[in-house]
Design a protein around this motif. Structure first.
Motif, PDB file in Angstrom:
ATOM      1  N   MET A 229       6.672 -10.235 -31.661  1.00 46.86           N
ATOM      2  CA  MET A 229       6.362 -10.665 -30.035  1.00 46.86           C
ATOM      3  C   MET A 229       6.626 -12.186 -29.552  1.00 46.86           C
ATOM      4  N   ARG A 230       7.231 -11.947 -28.367  1.00 48.39           N
ATOM      5  CA  ARG A 230       6.983 -13.476 -27.658  1.00 48.39           C
ATOM      6  C   ARG A 230       6.479 -12.893 -26.361  1.00 48.39           C
ATOM      7  N   PHE A 231       5.591 -13.971 -25.405  1.00 47.15           N
ATOM      8  CA  PHE A 231       5.056 -13.949 -23.515  1.00 47.15           C
ATOM      9  C   PHE A 231       5.729 -14.667 -23.500  1.00 47.15           C
ATOM     10  N   GLU A 232       6.358 -14.053 -21.560  1.00 44.32           N
ATOM     11  CA  GLU A 232       6.835 -15.119 -20.968  1.00 44.32           C
ATOM     12  C   GLU A 232       6.188 -15.270 -19.727  1.00 44.32           C
ATOM     13  N   PRO A 233       6.446 -16.408 -19.121  1.00 46.76           N
ATOM     14  CA  PRO A 233       5.585 -16.794 -17.838  1.00 46.76           C
ATOM     15  C   PRO A 233       5.718 -15.472 -16.739  1.00 46.76           C
ATOM     16  N   THR A 234       4.742 -14.350 -16.839  1.00 45.01           N
ATOM     17  CA  THR A 234       4.934 -13.221 -15.694  1.00 45.01           C
ATOM     18  C   THR A 234       3.541 -13.095 -15.429  1.00 45.01           C
ATOM     19  N   PHE A 235       4.011 -12.526 -14.213  1.00 45.73           N
ATOM     20  CA  PHE A 235       2.450 -12.147 -12.949  1.00 45.73           C
ATOM     21  C   PHE A 235       2.695 -10.792 -12.151  1.00 45.73           C
ATOM     22  N   LEU A 236       0.936 -10.560 -12.208  1.00 40.66           N
ATOM     23  CA  LEU A 236       0.551  -9.122 -12.229  1.00 40.66           C
ATOM     24  C   LEU A 236       0.496  -9.261 -10.403  1.00 40.66           C
ATOM     25  N   VAL A 237       1.090  -8.761  -9.637  1.00 40.87           N
ATOM     26  CA  VAL A 237       1.141  -8.979  -8.172  1.00 40.87           C
ATOM     27  C   VAL A 237       0.468  -7.653  -7.631  1.00 40.87           C
ATOM     28  N   THR A 238      -0.855  -7.721  -6.779  1.00 36.99           N
ATOM     29  CA  THR A 238      -1.039  -6.411  -5.913  1.00 36.99           C
ATOM     30  C   THR A 238      -0.816  -7.054  -4.395  1.00 36.99           C
ATOM     31  N   ALA A 239      -0.478  -6.144  -3.781  1.00 30.10           N
ATOM     32  CA  ALA A 239       0.108  -6.550  -2.717  1.00 30.10           C
ATOM     33  C   ALA A 239      -1.008  -5.525  -1.562  1.00 30.10           C
ATOM     34  N   THR A 240      -1.532  -5.714  -0.687  1.00 29.31           N
ATOM     35  CA  THR A 240      -1.810  -4.664  -0.056  1.00 29.31           C
ATOM     36  C   THR A 240      -1.490  -4.015   1.248  1.00 29.31           C
ATOM     37  N   PHE A 241      -1.623  -2.545   1.186  1.00 33.08           N
ATOM     38  CA  PHE A 241      -0.493  -1.863   2.589  1.00 33.08           C
ATOM     39  C   PHE A 241      -1.767  -2.134   3.947  1.00 33.08           C
ATOM     40  N   ALA A 242      -1.208  -2.006   4.805  1.00 30.02           N
ATOM     41  CA  ALA A 242      -2.399  -2.313   6.170  1.00 30.02           C
ATOM     42  C   ALA A 242      -2.489  -0.630   6.522  1.00 30.02           C
ATOM     43  N   ALA A 243      -3.674  -0.725   6.691  1.00 26.14           N
ATOM     44  CA  ALA A 243      -4.169   0.056   7.250  1.00 26.14           C
ATOM     45  C   ALA A 243      -3.269   1.151   7.613  1.00 26.14           C
ATOM     46  N   ASP A 244      -2.845   0.758   9.097  1.00 30.28           N
ATOM     47  CA  ASP A 244      -0.699   1.960   8.859  1.00 30.28           C
ATOM     48  C   ASP A 244       0.336   1.645   8.392  1.00 30.28           C
ATOM     49  N   ALA A 245       0.169   1.175   7.068  1.00 26.03           N
ATOM     50  CA  ALA A 245       1.568   1.006   6.447  1.00 26.03           C
ATOM     51  C   ALA A 245       2.197   2.499   6.018  1.00 26.03           C
ATOM     52  N   ALA A 246       1.527   3.698   6.501  1.00 21.88           N
ATOM     53  CA  ALA A 246       2.532   4.234   6.689  1.00 21.88           C
ATOM     54  C   ALA A 246       3.658   4.588   7.641  1.00 21.88           C
ATOM     55  N   VAL A 247       2.945   4.250   8.454  1.00 22.36           N
ATOM     56  CA  VAL A 247       3.790   4.277   9.667  1.00 22.36           C
ATOM     57  C   VAL A 247       4.497   2.948  10.234  1.00 22.36           C
ATOM     58  N   ARG A 248       3.863   1.867   9.217  1.00 20.85           N
ATOM     59  CA  ARG A 248       4.774   0.599   9.717  1.00 20.85           C
ATOM     60  C   ARG A 248       5.814  -0.101   8.673  1.00 20.85           C
ATOM     61  N   ARG A 249       5.919   1.165   7.439  1.00 20.91           N
ATOM     62  CA  ARG A 249       6.587   0.694   6.475  1.00 20.91           C
ATOM     63  C   ARG A 249       8.178   1.552   6.873  1.00 20.91           C
ATOM     64  N   GLU A 250       8.128   2.386   7.840  1.00 16.61           N
ATOM     65  CA  GLU A 250       9.365   3.301   8.181  1.00 16.61           C
ATOM     66  C   GLU A 250      10.703   2.853   8.192  1.00 16.61           C
ATOM     67  N   PRO A 251      10.077   1.585   9.538  1.00 22.75           N
ATOM     68  CA  PRO A 251      11.927   0.515   9.829  1.00 22.75           C
ATOM     69  C   PRO A 251      12.333  -0.101   8.161  1.00 22.75           C
ATOM     70  N   HIS A 252      11.858  -0.283   7.479  1.00 22.43           N
ATOM     71  CA  HIS A 252      11.551  -1.653   6.570  1.00 22.43           C
ATOM     72  C   HIS A 252      11.596  -1.195   4.549  1.00 22.43           C
ATOM     73  N   ARG A 253      11.477   0.524   5.138  1.00 20.07           N
ATOM     74  CA  ARG A 253      11.991   1.379   3.351  1.00 20.07           C
ATOM     75  C   ARG A 253      12.652   1.286   2.779  1.00 20.07           C
ATOM     76  N   GLN A 254      13.972   0.923   3.151  1.00 19.22           N
ATOM     77  CA  GLN A 254      15.342   1.023   2.295  1.00 19.22           C
ATOM     78  C   GLN A 254      15.396  -0.618   2.607  1.00 19.22           C
ATOM     79  N   ALA A 255      15.131  -1.183   3.271  1.00 17.06           N
ATOM     80  CA  ALA A 255      15.270  -2.854   3.241  1.00 17.06           C
ATOM     81  C   ALA A 255      14.513  -3.559   1.915  1.00 17.06           C
ATOM     82  N   HIS A 256      13.163  -2.711   1.599  1.00 20.46           N
ATOM     83  CA  HIS A 256      12.775  -3.051   0.462  1.00 20.46           C
ATOM     84  C   HIS A 256      12.659  -2.222  -0.672  1.00 20.46           C
TER      85      HIS A 256
END
Length: 99
Positions: A1-28
């Motif tokens: 095995m070898r290890f590559e430079p990798t990063f664990l990213v956690t991106a926190t959702f806004a409180a109103d993400a369910a509504v806010r994300r809808e117009p941008h979901r397909q692009a995301h």
């Protein structure tokens, strides 16, 4: 095995993400699909409680991993409110498939 430079990213959702994300979901989702297809992202999804997106990214350094996330429609449109980047040791098989 070898290890590559990798990063664990956690991106926190806004409180109103369910509504806010809808117009941008397909692009995301298209962006995530592209990162998975070219091998930049090894894993992409969300926590089960839908509090944050979680990605494992290949990048030169933590700043480059953050920049990849800051280009995402969810960041640009406030669906994500914070991005945390941590070093991650992703074990990958050698290119020829042998150990």
């Amino acid at each position: 095995m070898r290890f590559e430079p990798t990063f664990l990213v956690t991106a926190t959702f806004a409180a109103d993400a369910a509504v806010r994300r809808e117009p941008h979901r397909q692009a995301h989702l298209a962006r995530v699909e592209s990162l998975l297809a070219d091998g930049t992202a090894l894993l992409a999804g969300a926590r089960a409680d839908l509090g944050a997106s979680v990605l494992v990214l290949r990048a030169a350094d933590a700043g480059a991993a953050r920049e990849l996330c800051e280009q995402d429609p969810y960041w640009r449109h406030g669906v994500w409110t914070a991005i945390e980047v941590a070093d991650y040791l992703a074990a990958v098989p050698p290119p020829d498939g042998r150990s």
